[in-house]
Design an enzyme around this catalytic site. Structure first.
Site, PDB file in Angstrom:
ATOM      1  N   THR A  96      60.990  83.575 102.131  1.00 55.53           N
ATOM      2  CA  THR A  96      61.585  84.846 101.729  1.00 55.53           C
ATOM      3  C   THR A  96      61.584  85.790 102.916  1.00 55.53           C
ATOM      4  O   THR A  96      60.529  86.253 103.353  1.00 55.53           O
ATOM      5  CB  THR A  96      60.821  85.476 100.562  1.00 55.53           C
ATOM      6  OG1 THR A  96      60.884  84.612  99.427  1.00 55.53           O
ATOM      7  CG2 THR A  96      61.431  86.819 100.176  1.00 55.53           C
ATOM      8  N   LYS A 171      67.238  87.101  96.658  1.00 58.80           N
ATOM      9  CA  LYS A 171      65.795  86.949  96.445  1.00 58.80           C
ATOM     10  C   LYS A 171      65.091  88.303  96.490  1.00 58.80           C
ATOM     11  O   LYS A 171      64.192  88.578  95.682  1.00 58.80           O
ATOM     12  CB  LYS A 171      65.208  86.006  97.503  1.00 58.80           C
ATOM     13  CG  LYS A 171      63.694  85.854  97.444  1.00 58.80           C
ATOM     14  CD  LYS A 171      63.219  85.254  96.118  1.00 58.80           C
ATOM     15  CE  LYS A 171      61.710  85.337  95.946  1.00 58.80           C
ATOM     16  NZ  LYS A 171      60.957  84.532  96.884  1.00 58.80           N
ATOM     17  N   LYS A 239      55.430  92.919 100.830  1.00 63.78           N
ATOM     18  CA  LYS A 239      56.388  92.655 101.905  1.00 63.78           C
ATOM     19  C   LYS A 239      57.809  92.611 101.352  1.00 63.78           C
ATOM     20  O   LYS A 239      58.739  93.180 101.929  1.00 63.78           O
ATOM     21  CB  LYS A 239      56.014  91.345 102.610  1.00 63.78           C
ATOM     22  CG  LYS A 239      56.993  90.863 103.674  1.00 63.78           C
ATOM     23  CD  LYS A 239      57.923  89.761 103.158  1.00 63.78           C
ATOM     24  CE  LYS A 239      57.192  88.521 102.735  1.00 63.78           C
ATOM     25  NZ  LYS A 239      58.116  87.445 102.273  1.00 63.78           N
TER      26      LYS A 239
END
Length: 292
Positions: A96, A171, A239
């Site tokens: 990701t 995502k 994050k």
């Protein structure tokens, strides 16, 4: 069956690679901490001494890495992926990362004649173990077609979303929504408890209504027990919130709910909860309660 490379054997990568081996794939694996390869070797995998060594041996290589900086270093550093990329080689990055990082890796791979696919996943430890991930791919369609048999083992559904960057963006949007929901859920659990209600009854009520969802059902009982074994580490969720907010900045989208959720995850990290499951953000609400 041709050998496939696999880089990164953390919580997710280990489960995904294990499923591939158990379903007949020949794998060559690599991890920064090489001892993490031991269990895969026992199942039949080979070890590559570096990312470059893995890519050299395999027609295409999958990577499942922790964040953009690691994804970049594995490609560009000495003995990295790029050293052994040439026409006929494919690189599938399932980490990701933000769209910029994905595009930078794509440009480097394709400039040497290789093919690139980004394929981040929706799902955490249990779906990874069960082969029930949702795979969000974008990039070279031919490589997507080549990797589909692997995707079918690792996931319950894969989407081809077009040009590089679209998988990363999808995502981040999904994880932004998930992180925002987890914060609201945490506040609800604490509010129910402080109001004299049974949080377990709250879970039953939620599960019968219009906002019933697998995340509440899976995480709720463990959160009530203050148990946060990491399926998806909180530091990675934070994050993703940060990267999603940056995507919002790029597109001039106001995201006050996501911004507040990000602050809660940052607070949790400051309390030393970064390596626990992202549901440990629940502790920040309880901390505020206890300090009031």
């Amino acid at each position: 069956m041709e050998e496939v490379g696999f880089l990164g054997l953390g919580i997710m990568g280990k489960a995904m690679a294990t499923n591939l081996i158990r379903n007949g794939f020949k794998l060559t694996v690599w991890n920064r901490t090489l001892s993490k390869c031991d269990e895969l070797v026992e199942l039949g995998a080979s070890i590559g001494e570096s990312p470059a060594a893995v890519v050299k041996k395999c027609k295409y290589t999958i990577a499942m890495l922790s964040d953009p900086s690691v994804a970049l270093s594995v490609v560009f550093d000495k003995d990295g992926v790029l050293e052994q990329i040439f026409p006929g080689k494919g690189y599938v990055d399932m980490s990701t990362v933000d769209a910029y990082t994905s595009s930078k890796i794509s440009e480097a791979i394709t400039s040497k004649g290789g093919s690139f696919l980004e394929a981040p996943v929706s799902g955490s430890k249990k779906p990874a173990e069960d082969g029930q991930l949702v795979i969000l791919a974008a990039g070279e369609k031919a490589l997507y077609d080549e990797a589909t048999p692997a995707f079918d083992i690792m996931g319950k559904k894969s989407f081809f979303l077009g040009q590089v960057g679209n998988g990363a963006k999808m995502k981040l949007v999904v994880n932004m929504i998930m992180g925002s929901m987890m914060n609201a859920f945490s506040e609800g659990l604490v509010l129910a408890d402080r109001s004299g209600l049974d949080p377990h009854t709250l879970l039953d009520v939620l599960d019968l209504g219009g906002i019933a969802n697998p995340m509440f059902k899976l995480k709720g009982p463990t959160m009530i027990q203050n148990s946060y074994s990491p399926a998806f580490p909180l530091k990675h969720q934070q994050k993703d919130m940060r990267l999603a907010l940056a995507l919002g900045d790029e597109n001039a989208v106001s995201m006050p709910v996501a911004a507040a959720a990000n602050e809660a995850f940052k607070k949790a990290r400051s309390l030393g909860l970064g390596d626990l499951d992202f549901s440990a953000v629940h502790e920040t609400v309880k901390t505020l309660k206890n300090s009031s």
